[in-house]
Design a protein around this motif. Structure first.
Motif, PDB file in Angstrom:
ATOM      1  N   GLU A   1       2.554   4.502   9.536  1.00 61.87           N
ATOM      2  CA  GLU A   1       1.684   3.977  10.594  1.00 61.87           C
ATOM      3  C   GLU A   1       0.321   4.657  10.585  1.00 61.87           C
ATOM      4  N   GLU A   2       0.270   5.906  10.116  1.00 63.34           N
ATOM      5  CA  GLU A   2      -0.975   6.664  10.114  1.00 63.34           C
ATOM      6  C   GLU A   2      -1.708   6.627   8.767  1.00 63.34           C
ATOM      7  N   GLY A   3      -1.200   5.817   7.822  1.00 67.53           N
ATOM      8  CA  GLY A   3      -1.967   5.587   6.612  1.00 67.53           C
ATOM      9  C   GLY A   3      -1.417   6.152   5.317  1.00 67.53           C
ATOM     10  N   ALA A   4      -0.198   6.670   5.323  1.00 67.90           N
ATOM     11  CA  ALA A   4       0.375   7.229   4.087  1.00 67.90           C
ATOM     12  C   ALA A   4       0.417   6.172   2.995  1.00 67.90           C
ATOM     13  N   THR A   5       0.037   6.575   1.778  1.00 66.04           N
ATOM     14  CA  THR A   5       0.179   5.693   0.626  1.00 66.04           C
ATOM     15  C   THR A   5       1.307   6.162  -0.291  1.00 66.04           C
ATOM     16  N   PHE A   6       1.712   7.422  -0.143  1.00 61.51           N
ATOM     17  CA  PHE A   6       2.888   7.952  -0.829  1.00 61.51           C
ATOM     18  C   PHE A   6       3.742   8.679   0.188  1.00 61.51           C
ATOM     19  N   ILE A   7       5.011   8.291   0.291  1.00 60.17           N
ATOM     20  CA  ILE A   7       5.944   8.998   1.152  1.00 60.17           C
ATOM     21  C   ILE A   7       7.016   9.622   0.274  1.00 60.17           C
ATOM     22  N   ARG A   8       7.459  10.821   0.642  1.00 57.90           N
ATOM     23  CA  ARG A   8       8.343  11.610  -0.201  1.00 57.90           C
ATOM     24  C   ARG A   8       9.723  11.652   0.457  1.00 57.90           C
ATOM     25  N   ILE A   9      10.650  10.846  -0.066  1.00 55.34           N
ATOM     26  CA  ILE A   9      11.950  10.680   0.587  1.00 55.34           C
ATOM     27  C   ILE A   9      13.056  11.270  -0.271  1.00 55.34           C
ATOM     28  N   GLY A  10      13.765  12.243   0.263  1.00 53.49           N
ATOM     29  CA  GLY A  10      14.866  12.862  -0.455  1.00 53.49           C
ATOM     30  C   GLY A  10      16.213  12.491   0.134  1.00 53.49           C
ATOM     31  N   THR A  11      16.653  13.254   1.128  1.00 57.21           N
ATOM     32  CA  THR A  11      18.000  13.120   1.689  1.00 57.21           C
ATOM     33  C   THR A  11      18.326  11.701   2.123  1.00 57.21           C
ATOM     34  N   LEU A  12      17.421  11.062   2.793  1.00 56.57           N
ATOM     35  CA  LEU A  12      17.675   9.729   3.332  1.00 56.57           C
ATOM     36  C   LEU A  12      17.868   8.681   2.238  1.00 56.57           C
ATOM     37  N   LEU A  13      17.319   8.949   1.069  1.00 54.43           N
ATOM     38  CA  LEU A  13      17.386   7.992  -0.039  1.00 54.43           C
ATOM     39  C   LEU A  13      18.448   8.351  -1.059  1.00 54.43           C
ATOM     40  N   VAL A  14      18.418   9.592  -1.539  1.00 55.86           N
ATOM     41  CA  VAL A  14      19.301   9.979  -2.650  1.00 55.86           C
ATOM     42  C   VAL A  14      20.299  11.066  -2.267  1.00 55.86           C
ATOM     43  N   GLY A  15      20.296  11.523  -1.019  1.00 59.82           N
ATOM     44  CA  GLY A  15      21.207  12.583  -0.622  1.00 59.82           C
ATOM     45  C   GLY A  15      20.734  13.945  -1.125  1.00 59.82           C
ATOM     46  N   ASN A  16      21.666  14.875  -1.194  1.00 55.44           N
ATOM     47  CA  ASN A  16      21.281  16.235  -1.608  1.00 55.44           C
ATOM     48  C   ASN A  16      22.259  16.869  -2.576  1.00 55.44           C
ATOM     49  N   LYS A  17      22.935  16.025  -3.366  1.00 57.32           N
ATOM     50  CA  LYS A  17      23.836  16.603  -4.368  1.00 57.32           C
ATOM     51  C   LYS A  17      24.074  15.612  -5.496  1.00 57.32           C
TER      52      LYS A  17
ATOM     53  N   GLY B   1      15.160   0.364  -8.505  1.00 60.70           N
ATOM     54  CA  GLY B   1      13.790  -0.115  -8.521  1.00 60.70           C
ATOM     55  C   GLY B   1      12.741   0.920  -8.157  1.00 60.70           C
ATOM     56  N   ILE B   2      13.159   2.166  -7.980  1.00 63.34           N
ATOM     57  CA  ILE B   2      12.205   3.234  -7.676  1.00 63.34           C
ATOM     58  C   ILE B   2      11.405   3.570  -8.937  1.00 63.34           C
ATOM     59  N   LEU B   3      10.092   3.589  -8.820  1.00 65.06           N
ATOM     60  CA  LEU B   3       9.227   3.914  -9.947  1.00 65.06           C
ATOM     61  C   LEU B   3       8.828   5.384  -9.959  1.00 65.06           C
ATOM     62  N   HIS B   4       8.783   5.996  -8.772  1.00 65.31           N
ATOM     63  CA  HIS B   4       8.237   7.335  -8.616  1.00 65.31           C
ATOM     64  C   HIS B   4       9.344   8.347  -8.344  1.00 65.31           C
ATOM     65  N   LEU B   5       9.388   9.407  -9.141  1.00 69.27           N
ATOM     66  CA  LEU B   5      10.340  10.499  -8.936  1.00 69.27           C
ATOM     67  C   LEU B   5       9.578  11.791  -8.677  1.00 69.27           C
ATOM     68  N   GLY B   6      10.076  12.593  -7.712  1.00 71.55           N
ATOM     69  CA  GLY B   6       9.414  13.833  -7.350  1.00 71.55           C
ATOM     70  C   GLY B   6      10.307  15.039  -7.506  1.00 71.55           C
TER      71      GLY B   6
ATOM     72  N   GLU C   1       0.810  -1.219   0.000  1.00 75.66           N
ATOM     73  CA  GLU C   1       0.000   0.000   0.000  1.00 75.66           C
ATOM     74  C   GLU C   1       0.844   1.270   0.000  1.00 75.66           C
ATOM     75  N   VAL C   2       2.148   1.134   0.246  1.00 74.81           N
ATOM     76  CA  VAL C   2       3.017   2.303   0.421  1.00 74.81           C
ATOM     77  C   VAL C   2       3.926   2.466  -0.789  1.00 74.81           C
ATOM     78  N   ASN C   3       3.866   3.619  -1.414  1.00 75.20           N
ATOM     79  CA  ASN C   3       4.722   3.960  -2.553  1.00 75.20           C
ATOM     80  C   ASN C   3       5.794   4.955  -2.126  1.00 75.20           C
ATOM     81  N   ILE C   4       7.028   4.681  -2.515  1.00 71.40           N
ATOM     82  CA  ILE C   4       8.136   5.572  -2.202  1.00 71.40           C
ATOM     83  C   ILE C   4       8.380   6.506  -3.384  1.00 71.40           C
ATOM     84  N   ILE C   5       8.305   7.809  -3.124  1.00 77.19           N
ATOM     85  CA  ILE C   5       8.691   8.804  -4.118  1.00 77.19           C
ATOM     86  C   ILE C   5      10.111   9.255  -3.803  1.00 77.19           C
ATOM     87  N   ALA C   6      11.022   9.051  -4.740  1.00 75.71           N
ATOM     88  CA  ALA C   6      12.390   9.564  -4.575  1.00 75.71           C
ATOM     89  C   ALA C   6      12.377  11.044  -4.944  1.00 75.71           C
TER      90      ALA C   6
END
Length: 224
Positions: A208-224, A49-54, A27-32
């Motif tokens: 835990e509260e029901g997110a179906t899309f989470i938006r992950i930047g620094t923790l996944l791809v860093g910042n540069k 394997g990331i499908l979603h880019l933000g 149910e949870v989609n990761i947006i890089a």
């Protein structure tokens, strides 16, 4: 920066959060969130394997869209100026920042097909954040119904930047309640099944509260 390793850690945390809340991992989609990284790093995310880019700016979005095209599912996650809608509208798959009628009107004017939109809600009430207030939500959504090319697929919010996990959880829980209220309206143009919430510092709580899309930047791809 090893994106594949970072992704594995995030997926493990998602599994734990889903187990704690009785949800399915699927149910949870990761947006890089690739707004601060190079095309090469974004490529690492896609290869992992990331499908979603933000992206949150036209320039960065268009650069990466020209490189990846339909190899990714595209999310515009930043505040969107009406004058810039025409540049991205038929390239993005989701817009996460619908927060005013003038933007809905411009999307309707420029789009050639239905656009999946999240309404941005300022649940925390912080003046520094964009979004409509929870009290305005029902009326706003009904008015959006005037625009046949705008589909309200869900709600989006940003929690306060704080270490107070209770406050963060209350913010996400409130958005979930608002989603349920919108669904109860039974509006065909606003199925509102999705919740876009949670970033690098609080995505575990969001899941835990029901997110179906989470938006992950620094923790996944860093910042540069």
């Amino acid at each position: 920066m090893n994106v594949a390793t970072n992704l594995l850690h995030i997926q493990n945390q998602i599994e734990q959060s889903c187990e704690a809340s009785g949800r399915l991992v699927q149910e949870v989609n990761i947006i890089a969130v690739t707004k601060n990284v190079s095309v090469e790093t974004a490529q690492d995310a896609v290869e992992a394997g990331i499908l979603h880019l933000g992206e949150n700016r036209n320039e960065g979005f268009l650069e990466k869209w020209e490189y990846f095209g339909d190899k990714a599912i595209w999310h515009f996650i930043g505040s969107l100026q009406t004058k810039k809608v025409k540049h991205i509208i038929d390239k993005v798959d989701y817009i996460h920042s619908l927060d005013r009628m003038s933007l809905a009107e411009e999307i309707q004017k420029r789009a050639s097909k239905k656009v999946k939109c999240f309404i941005q809600v300022n649940v925390s009430g912080e003046e520094s954040k964009h979004g409509i207030s929870p009290s305005e939500l029902s009326d706003f959504i009904r008015r959006v119904g005037e625009f046949e090319l705008v589909e309200v697929v869900g709600l989006m919010t940003m929690a306060p930047n704080t270490d107070d996990k209770k406050l963060i959880r209350e913010c996400f829980s409130r958005l979930r309640e608002l989603k349920n209220e919108v669904q109860a309206l039974g509006l065909p143009f606003a199925p509102c099944r999705e919740l876009s919430m949670g970033m690098s510092n609080d995505y575990d709580i969001a899941v835990e509260e029901g997110a179906t899309f989470i938006r992950i930047g620094t923790l996944l791809v860093g910042n540069k």
